[in-house]
Design an enzyme around this catalytic site. Structure first.
Site, PDB file in Angstrom:
ATOM      1  N   ASP A  47       0.858  -1.168  -0.005  1.00 39.05           N
ATOM      2  CA  ASP A  47       0.144   0.020  -0.014  1.00 39.05           C
ATOM      3  C   ASP A  47       0.919   1.159   0.068  1.00 39.05           C
ATOM      4  O   ASP A  47       2.040   1.377   0.663  1.00 39.05           O
ATOM      5  CB  ASP A  47      -0.866   0.057   1.221  1.00 39.05           C
ATOM      6  CG  ASP A  47      -2.042   1.220   1.149  1.00 39.05           C
ATOM      7  OD1 ASP A  47      -2.266   1.464   0.025  1.00 39.05           O
ATOM      8  OD2 ASP A  47      -2.376   1.476   2.313  1.00 39.05           O
ATOM      9  N   GLY A  50       0.356   4.908  -4.938  1.00 40.26           N
ATOM     10  CA  GLY A  50      -0.291   5.955  -5.536  1.00 40.26           C
ATOM     11  C   GLY A  50       0.262   7.311  -4.766  1.00 40.26           C
ATOM     12  O   GLY A  50       0.471   8.400  -5.400  1.00 40.26           O
ATOM     13  N   ARG A  60       0.294   8.195 -10.788  1.00 38.61           N
ATOM     14  CA  ARG A  60       0.130   7.084  -9.690  1.00 38.61           C
ATOM     15  C   ARG A  60       1.228   5.871 -10.405  1.00 38.61           C
ATOM     16  O   ARG A  60       1.429   5.022  -9.481  1.00 38.61           O
ATOM     17  CB  ARG A  60      -1.145   6.977  -9.696  1.00 38.61           C
ATOM     18  CG  ARG A  60      -1.938   8.059  -8.563  1.00 38.61           C
ATOM     19  CD  ARG A  60      -3.297   7.783  -8.834  1.00 38.61           C
ATOM     20  NE  ARG A  60      -3.661   6.234  -8.200  1.00 38.61           N
ATOM     21  CZ  ARG A  60      -3.631   6.131  -6.987  1.00 38.61           C
ATOM     22  NH1 ARG A  60      -3.465   7.118  -5.917  1.00 38.61           N
ATOM     23  NH2 ARG A  60      -4.089   4.675  -6.318  1.00 38.61           N
ATOM     24  N   THR A  93     -10.075  -7.547  -5.596  1.00 40.64           N
ATOM     25  CA  THR A  93     -11.370  -7.567  -6.172  1.00 40.64           C
ATOM     26  C   THR A  93     -11.859  -6.161  -6.328  1.00 40.64           C
ATOM     27  O   THR A  93     -13.009  -5.845  -6.793  1.00 40.64           O
ATOM     28  CB  THR A  93     -12.384  -8.695  -5.556  1.00 40.64           C
ATOM     29  OG1 THR A  93     -12.405  -8.177  -4.158  1.00 40.64           O
ATOM     30  CG2 THR A  93     -11.902  -9.927  -6.075  1.00 40.64           C
ATOM     31  N   ASN A  95     -10.303  -3.412  -6.355  1.00 41.85           N
ATOM     32  CA  ASN A  95      -9.444  -2.511  -7.355  1.00 41.85           C
ATOM     33  C   ASN A  95      -9.922  -2.202  -8.676  1.00 41.85           C
ATOM     34  O   ASN A  95      -9.462  -1.229  -9.350  1.00 41.85           O
ATOM     35  CB  ASN A  95      -8.069  -3.037  -7.549  1.00 41.85           C
ATOM     36  CG  ASN A  95      -7.208  -3.014  -6.459  1.00 41.85           C
ATOM     37  OD1 ASN A  95      -6.090  -3.688  -6.145  1.00 41.85           O
ATOM     38  ND2 ASN A  95      -7.524  -1.751  -5.229  1.00 41.85           N
ATOM     39  N   ARG A 221      -5.717  -1.121   8.411  1.00 37.54           N
ATOM     40  CA  ARG A 221      -6.784  -2.077   8.351  1.00 37.54           C
ATOM     41  C   ARG A 221      -6.440  -2.965   7.606  1.00 37.54           C
ATOM     42  O   ARG A 221      -5.270  -3.114   7.009  1.00 37.54           O
ATOM     43  CB  ARG A 221      -7.955  -1.289   7.841  1.00 37.54           C
ATOM     44  CG  ARG A 221      -7.320  -0.612   6.601  1.00 37.54           C
ATOM     45  CD  ARG A 221      -8.555   0.181   5.955  1.00 37.54           C
ATOM     46  NE  ARG A 221      -8.222   0.881   4.677  1.00 37.54           N
ATOM     47  CZ  ARG A 221      -7.741   2.078   4.485  1.00 37.54           C
ATOM     48  NH1 ARG A 221      -7.829   2.825   5.693  1.00 37.54           N
ATOM     49  NH2 ARG A 221      -7.608   2.878   3.488  1.00 37.54           N
TER      50      ARG A 221
END
Length: 281
Positions: A47, A50, A60, A93, A95, A221
């Site tokens: 993560d 971007g 990005r 799924t 994205n 998360r």
């Protein structure tokens, strides 16, 4: 590191030498964690690509490109430390909700990364696996994933699972759907459905539970990643964007993991009270 031997599944059955991973440019070496405290399976959310690019005024897509070398460095770090499995969240799924241009880039990029890096992974004895849904995924991506799986099937130094078009809820729903079909065909007694049976219907039935769940970028998360397998994972969140991550950050996360007390739902052993202390005086 002494090179290991790998059986050649396409040749005459002889053993071939596995080359050690490239060292870190800084010369850093892995920490001395006792083998029994090294996580066997690390789940990685890649993560911050971007945001990394936007902070530098770049498209990005440049953040994703930078992430290719980071993933390879982390694989090297896993091998050096003795981590047996790394599962990387490459495309979820969810994205598909991104812009069509970014989705097209990510599809082509995942395909090309697998093609570019599969021989390198094979040389280091890395087994490449794929978890995720086939539908909607480009056929060219599926083809490259299957070629990499076939090429590296006999490798045993470590396993890298590329999670492409993957979602934890989707994986569980797909498993439940297949079980329901088997029940409807009379192949399975519904009373026999338990956790072990459902696990055998997941994308990768032989995937062990996640020990360490690592997410860089400052977000805290799990984002629908390996929900079933991460039931008792230790979570480590790091305030570094993925393109700036390297194996030293992975090793720090493993050190944090090694320092934790994993009880898997059990209670902390209590210290018995002095019987005399409970008697009224």
């Amino acid at each position: 590191m002494v090179g290991r031997l790998r059986r050649d599944r396409h040749g005459d059955g002889g053993a071939t030498q596995v080359r050690p991973p490239d060292p870190h440019p800084s010369g850093a070496r892995p920490p001395a964690i006792p083998p029994e405290l090294v996580p066997r399976h690390v789940a990685l959310v890649m993560d911050g690509n971007g945001r990394w690019a936007e902070q530098r005024g770049l498209p990005r897509t440049e953040g994703h490109r930078r992430g290719e070398a980071v993933l390879l460095d982390l694989v090297c770090g896993c091998i050096e430390l003795g981590v047996g499995r790394l599962s990387a969240y490459a495309f979820s799924t969810e994205n598909w909700k991104r812009s069509p241009d970014e989705v097209r880039f990510l599809m082509g990029f995942n395909r090309d990364v697998i093609r570019r890096r599969r021989d390198e992974m094979h040389e280091m004895g890395v087994r490449v696996r794929w978890a995720g849904r086939r539908r909607r995924l480009w056929r060219s991506v599926i083809r490259e994933l299957e070629v990499a799986e076939e090429l590296t099937a006999a490798n045993s130094v470590m396993t890298l699972t590329m999670c492409v078009n993957y979602g934890g809820r989707a994986e569980i729903a797909d498993a439940a759907r297949e079980i329901a079909r088997r029940v409807a065909r009379g192949e399975l007694d519904p009373e026999r459905v338990d956790e072990r049976l459902l696990a055998r219907h997941l994308d990768e039935p032989d995937m062990p539970d996640v020990d360490l769940f690592l997410r860089p970028s400052g977000e805290q998360r799990i984002s629908n990643f390996l929900l079933w397998q991460s039931a008792y994972a230790e979570l480590v969140f790091q305030d570094v964007l993925f393109p700036d991550l390297d194996r030293r950050d992975l090793w720090r996360a493993c050190e944090a993991y090694a320092a934790r007390d994993r009880r898997f739902g059990g209670a902390v052993p209590s210290v018995p009270l002095n019987p005399d202390a409970r008697r009224p005086r």
